[in-house]
Motif scaffolding. Structure first.
Motif, PDB file in Angstrom:
ATOM      1  N   TYR A   1       0.830  -1.202   0.000  1.00 10.90           N
ATOM      2  CA  TYR A   1       0.000   0.000   0.000  1.00 10.90           C
ATOM      3  C   TYR A   1       0.867   1.255   0.000  1.00 10.90           C
ATOM      4  N   HIS A   2       1.777   1.346   0.949  1.00  7.94           N
ATOM      5  CA  HIS A   2       2.803   2.388   0.986  1.00  7.94           C
ATOM      6  C   HIS A   2       3.752   2.090   2.139  1.00  7.94           C
ATOM      7  N   PRO A   3       4.995   2.597   2.081  1.00  8.00           N
ATOM      8  CA  PRO A   3       5.923   2.372   3.194  1.00  8.00           C
ATOM      9  C   PRO A   3       5.323   2.919   4.498  1.00  8.00           C
ATOM     10  N   GLY A   4       5.434   2.137   5.569  1.00 10.73           N
ATOM     11  CA  GLY A   4       4.915   2.562   6.851  1.00 10.73           C
ATOM     12  C   GLY A   4       3.472   2.170   7.113  1.00 10.73           C
ATOM     13  N   TYR A   5       2.779   1.579   6.127  1.00 12.38           N
ATOM     14  CA  TYR A   5       1.380   1.165   6.293  1.00 12.38           C
ATOM     15  C   TYR A   5       1.377  -0.064   7.194  1.00 12.38           C
ATOM     16  N   TYR A   6       0.976   0.115   8.433  1.00 16.33           N
ATOM     17  CA  TYR A   6       0.977  -0.951   9.433  1.00 16.33           C
ATOM     18  C   TYR A   6      -0.469  -1.243   9.806  1.00 16.33           C
ATOM     19  N   ALA A   7      -0.906  -2.484   9.604  1.00 16.29           N
ATOM     20  CA  ALA A   7      -2.321  -2.790   9.772  1.00 16.29           C
ATOM     21  C   ALA A   7      -2.534  -4.209  10.271  1.00 16.29           C
TER      22      ALA A   7
ATOM     23  N   TYR B   1      -2.302   2.121  10.908  1.00 22.73           N
ATOM     24  CA  TYR B   1      -1.455   3.244  11.282  1.00 22.73           C
ATOM     25  C   TYR B   1      -0.608   3.555  10.060  1.00 22.73           C
ATOM     26  N   HIS B   2      -0.670   4.791   9.586  1.00 18.66           N
ATOM     27  CA  HIS B   2       0.021   5.176   8.362  1.00 18.66           C
ATOM     28  C   HIS B   2       1.440   5.673   8.604  1.00 18.66           C
ATOM     29  N   GLY B   3       1.888   5.661   9.829  1.00 20.07           N
ATOM     30  CA  GLY B   3       3.207   6.179  10.155  1.00 20.07           C
ATOM     31  C   GLY B   3       3.106   7.625  10.615  1.00 20.07           C
ATOM     32  N   PRO B   4       4.218   8.181  11.064  1.00 21.74           N
ATOM     33  CA  PRO B   4       4.189   9.555  11.565  1.00 21.74           C
ATOM     34  C   PRO B   4       3.710  10.535  10.494  1.00 21.74           C
ATOM     35  N   ALA B   5       2.815  11.428  10.898  1.00 21.75           N
ATOM     36  CA  ALA B   5       2.286  12.425   9.962  1.00 21.75           C
ATOM     37  C   ALA B   5       1.696  13.579  10.761  1.00 21.75           C
ATOM     38  N   ASP B   6       1.651  14.738  10.153  1.00 27.27           N
ATOM     39  CA  ASP B   6       0.991  15.890  10.749  1.00 27.27           C
ATOM     40  C   ASP B   6      -0.405  16.005  10.164  1.00 27.27           C
TER      41      ASP B   6
END
Length: 137
Positions: free
Chosen positions: A96-102, A117-122
């Motif tokens: 899906y994308h790097p950091g896509y944790y599910a 959790y899509h990883g750190p983001a603002d």
């Protein structure tokens, strides 16, 4: 009354032929995700999510946002203990994308329920807040 609304979806309405089993499952995963909910005799709801009884269950894929990987793991554990069954253990899904944790679970009615959790983001905002008075009567 005050409601929070997210990005794209206004609400999701599921139907379950076994409302008590569905309530047990969703209360457990909402508690694991830190999502407040309201339970009444005929339904359970949390923000944009509503579930009530129906002769035929709905069949959807629904993903809840998680604030971190640990919350995704708690979601998966809580859902398994509350009558769900595994449809993909917690882990990164780089397709899906790097950091896509599910993690993925089937709820008691066969809906594919995910915590991601899509990883750190603002975020630009936590939610949109709608405030209004309920009609009387």
């Amino acid at each position: 009354m005050e409601l929070k609304r997210g990005r794209l979806i206004d609400h999701v309405h599921l139907r379950s032929p076994d409302l008590e089993a569905a309530k047990t499952f969703y209360k457990a995963v909402f508690e694991a995700l830190g999502i407040p909910f309201t339970e009444e005799d005929t339904h359970l709801w949390a923000d944009e999510f509503w579930i009530d009884a129906g002769d035929q269950p709905t069949h959807v894929h629904l993903a809840f946002q998680a604030p971190d990987q640990e919350t995704v793991r708690r979601f998966h554990d809580a859902g398994l203990k509350a009558g769900g069954w595994d449809n993909g253990p917690p882990g990164e899904r780089t397709i899906y994308h790097p950091g896509y944790y599910a993690a993925f679970l089937f709820d008691p009615d066969g809906n594919n329920i995910e915590a991601v959790y899509h990883g750190p983001a603002d975020r630009s905002a936590d939610a949109v807040t709608l405030t209004f008075e309920m009609p009387k009567g």
